[in-house]
Design an enzyme around this catalytic site. Structure first.
Site, mmCIF file in Angstrom:
data_model
loop_
_atom_site.group_PDB
_atom_site.id
_atom_site.type_symbol
_atom_site.label_atom_id
_atom_site.label_comp_id
_atom_site.label_asym_id
_atom_site.label_seq_id
_atom_site.Cartn_x
_atom_site.Cartn_y
_atom_site.Cartn_z
ATOM 1 N N HIS B 295 0.864 -1.185 0.000
ATOM 2 C CA HIS B 295 0.000 0.000 0.000
ATOM 3 C C HIS B 295 0.904 1.239 0.000
ATOM 4 O O HIS B 295 0.622 2.195 -0.708
ATOM 5 C CB HIS B 295 -0.953 -0.030 1.199
ATOM 6 C CG HIS B 295 -1.988 1.041 1.137
ATOM 7 N ND1 HIS B 295 -2.793 1.226 0.041
ATOM 8 C CD2 HIS B 295 -2.341 2.011 2.021
ATOM 9 C CE1 HIS B 295 -3.605 2.254 0.252
ATOM 10 N NE2 HIS B 295 -3.349 2.760 1.441
ATOM 11 N N GLU B 306 2.604 -1.005 7.967
ATOM 12 C CA GLU B 306 2.605 -1.998 6.887
ATOM 13 C C GLU B 306 3.877 -2.847 6.939
ATOM 14 O O GLU B 306 3.830 -4.070 6.717
ATOM 15 C CB GLU B 306 2.472 -1.330 5.513
ATOM 16 C CG GLU B 306 2.303 -2.382 4.409
ATOM 17 C CD GLU B 306 1.943 -1.807 3.040
ATOM 18 O OE1 GLU B 306 2.012 -0.573 2.869
ATOM 19 O OE2 GLU B 306 1.603 -2.608 2.152
ATOM 20 N N PHE B 389 -8.488 4.289 4.767
ATOM 21 C CA PHE B 389 -9.161 5.065 5.798
ATOM 22 C C PHE B 389 -10.538 4.430 5.978
ATOM 23 O O PHE B 389 -11.178 4.035 4.996
ATOM 24 C CB PHE B 389 -9.335 6.523 5.363
ATOM 25 C CG PHE B 389 -8.129 7.380 5.611
ATOM 26 C CD1 PHE B 389 -6.949 6.860 6.111
ATOM 27 C CD2 PHE B 389 -8.178 8.747 5.346
ATOM 28 C CE1 PHE B 389 -5.845 7.660 6.339
ATOM 29 C CE2 PHE B 389 -7.078 9.561 5.571
ATOM 30 C CZ PHE B 389 -5.912 9.026 6.071
#
Lengths: 82, 405
Positions: B295, B306, B389
Site C-alpha cells: 500500500h 505496513e 481510511f
C-alpha cells in the site's frame, strides 16, 4: 418584455443546439422539427425546459412539458408568455 | 478467473504498454499541479493527467455533461473491453461493471451543490441527480458499452477498487456473473476535495516532485494525491478459452478484513488478517508469494505499520516488495486497480517495478522495497495490498496463467 417570433427562434435555437449535444441528428431546427427527430430523450427535454425557463423567465408546467412534441409548440408557449 | 483485458489512464500512461514502460523504467508521474491554483496551499504536487486529449474520444454527451471521473471511467473501461478483443458494442453482452471509487463524481457534486448554495432550488438543473449519483460511473459504462451484467460501485476509500475486483472475482466464481469489467476511478485533484485532504495534514509538502512521495524512506513526508481510472476485464477461464481471448494473468484470491479500531490509524491486525484470508482463498502459503505491491502511501504511520504487518505475515522470508505510489501517487479509490494491473504485468514480464526516490532506509521499516531500479526476477504470484481510511483492508492475489490451484 415582448419578443417577436423571430427573436424567440433566434434565442431558442442556441438552447436547442446546446441541449441536443451528443445527438447525431442533422435535422434543421424549424417550427416543424420534432424533438424526437433531434433524438431528445426525456433528460435532454428537461434540460432544455430548464434553460428556456431561465432565459425567458417563465415557468413550464409538467403537463405542458409532457405535451411538447415540436419546436413550434415550444415557440408558441414562449410567445404566449413573453 | 482470468484477466483478459486492461484499460488504464493516469500520469504513467494512457494504455497498458505506456503504463508498463513507465513502471519498468521507474518514471515519475508526479509534477506540479496545473489544473487549479495551488496558491492557498503549501502542497504543490500531484499525479495529474498530462493533458485532456483522452476526452476527445468520448461521446460529446458524456464529455460535456458528465463528471470528469465518469468520463475517465468510460475511457478506461472501453479500453479494457477492446484490449480483451471485444471491439463491437453493437449487441448487448452479459458483462458486469464493478467500479471502485472513494469520492465518486466529485466535480459534478461541486457544481451541483455550488448551484444550490448560489441560487437555491432554482439553481438545480434537471440532470443533477444523474450526474451526481454515486453509481453514475458504473451506470454510464454499462449503458454506453451495452453491458448487461450487474453494475455497481464499491466505496471503501483507498481499498475501493480492490474491493470491486475482489467481489467481481467472487461473483464470477459463484456464477452470479460470467464476466466483469472491474476497476476504479478517482480524481482527488478537485480543489475542494484537495483542500479537505490538505486540512488533514497528510499530504507531502516537499516542493521537489522527485522527492515528494517516498514510501518507506526515513524522511518520507506524506502522500501525494493523483487521478486515474483503471479497469480489468475478468472472465471465467472456460469462457475466455471458448472465445480464444488472450490471458494476461489470473486472479488467485481475495481477502478483506477491517481493523475495527480507528477511522484513520492503521492496525497490523486487520492488515495481516486480510493478507491471510487472501492466501487461504487462493490455497497458497506465504512462501508462494514472489512480489508484494505494498500500500506504501509514504505517510509515517502507514509505512511503519505496513512494514510490521509484512514482517508478521512473511517472517524472515520476505518476498520482493515495492511501493509504486512513488511513481503514480495515491489514486485513492482507483489505486487498487492500478496496482493490481502492475502485479499482473509483473507476473507477465517477470519484473518487479521499483520504489523510486528512495534514499534513506528507516529502521522502523525493515523491509527491502526494491529501491530506484526495477529488478528482473521470476514473479509467479503477486500480492496487492490496499489499506483504507475507514479501516478496510483489501488484498488481492494475482498469478501467471495456470497458477490457480
Amino acid at each position: 418584455m415582448s419578443l417577436s417570433r423571430d427573436e424567440i427562434h433566434g434565442r431558442l435555437r442556441a438552447l436547442v443546439e446546446h441541449a441536443k449535444k451528443g445527438s447525431t441528428s442533422a435535422a434543421p431546427i424549424t417550427d416543424q422539427t420534432a424533438f424526437a427527430e433531434l433524438q431528445f430523450d426525456s433528460l435532454a427535454l428537461m434540460e432544455l425546459a430548464y434553460d428556456v425557463e431561465e432565459t425567458f423567465q417563465l415557468t413550464i408546467a409538467d403537463e405542458e412539458l409532457a405535451d411538447l412534441k415540436t419546436v413550434g409548440q415550444l415557440v408558441d408557449l414562449i410567445e404566449a408568455r413573453s | 478467473v482470468v484477466i483478459t483485458g486492461i484499460g488504464t489512464l493516469s500520469a504513467l500512461g494512457r494504455d497498458r504498454h505506456e503504463l508498463w514502460n513507465s513502471a519498468a523504467q521507474g518514471r515519475l508521474g508526479i509534477a506540479p499541479i496545473r489544473r487549479f491554483d495551488t496558491a492557498a496551499f503549501d502542497v504543490k504536487n500531484g499525479g495529474e493527467l498530462p493533458d485532456d486529449h483522452w476526452l476527445t474520444s468520448l461521446p460529446a454527451e458524456i464529455a460535456d455533461r458528465h463528471c470528469r471521473t465518469t468520463g475517465m471511467a468510460l475511457y478506461a473501461a472501453s479500453q479494457a473491453l477492446a484490449d480483451a478483443g471485444i471491439l463491437s458494442t453493437a449487441e448487448p453482452r452479459a458483462i458486469g461493471v464493478y467500479v471502485g471509487s472513494g469520492a465518486g463524481p466529485i466535480y459534478a457534486l461541486e457544481e451541483g451543490w455550488g448551484n444550490w448554495f448560489a441560487r437555491g432550488a432554482r439553481g438545480m438543473r434537471p440532470t443533477t441527480v444523474v450526474q451526481t449519483m454515486f453509481n453514475v460511473a458504473a451506470s454510464i459504462v454499462s449503458v454506453q458499452l451495452r453491458l448487461t451484467g450487474g453494475n455497481q460501485v464499491f466505496a471503501a476509500a483507498c481499498a475501493s477498487a480492490s474491493a470491486a475486483i475482489g467481489h467481481a472475482y467472487h461473483a464470477i466464481m459463484s456464477g452470479l456473473e460470467q464476466s466483469v469489467l472491474a476497476g476504479g476511478c478517482e480524481s482527488p485533484l478537485e480543489p475542494a476535495l484537495f483542500a479537505a485532504w490538505y486540512a488533514m495534514r497528510v499530504l507531502s509538502r516537499e516542493p521537489d516532485p522527485a522527492r515528494c512521495c517516498r514510501p518507506f524512506d526515513r524522511d518520507r513526508g506524506g502522500l501525494v494525491l493523483a487521478e486515474g481510472a483503471h479497469f480489468l476485464m475478468l472472465e471465467d477461464l472456460e469462457r475466455a478459452e471458448q472465445r480464444s481471448a488472450p490471458v494476461v494473468a489470473e486472479i488467485l484470491g481475495y481477502g478483506q478484513a477491517s481493523d475495527g479500531v480507528h477511522v484513520t490509524a492503521p492496525s497490523a491486525g486487520g492488515q495481516v488478517a486480510a493478507m491471510q484470508r487472501a492466501l487461504d482463498d487462493a490455497g497458497l502459503g506465504p512462501g508462494d508469494v514472489d512480489y508484494v505491491n505494498a500500500h506504501g502511501t509514504a505517510t509515517q504511520a502507514n509505512d511503519r505499520v505496513e512494514a510490521e504487518s509484512l514482517t508478521a505475515m512473511f517472517g524472515s522470508r520476505l518476498p520482493r516488495i515495492s511501493a509504486t505510489k512513488s511513481m503514480h501517487g495515491h489514486q485513492l479509490g482507483a489505486t487498487g486497480a492500478l496496482e493490481t494491473i502492475l502485479c499482473a504485468l509483473a507476473c507477465r514480464h517477470d519484473l518487479v517495478p521499483p520504489t523510486i526516490g528512495f534514499a534513506t532506509p528507516d529502521p522502523q521499516c525493515a523491509v527491502d522495497v526494491t529501491p530506484n531500479r526495477a529488478v528482473q526476477a521470476p514473479v509467479s504470484v503477486a500480492m496487492n495490498n490496499a489499506f483504507a481510511f475507514g479501516g478496510m483492508n483489501s488484498v488481492l492475489l494475482v498469478g501467471k496463467p495456470g497458477r490457480a490451484r
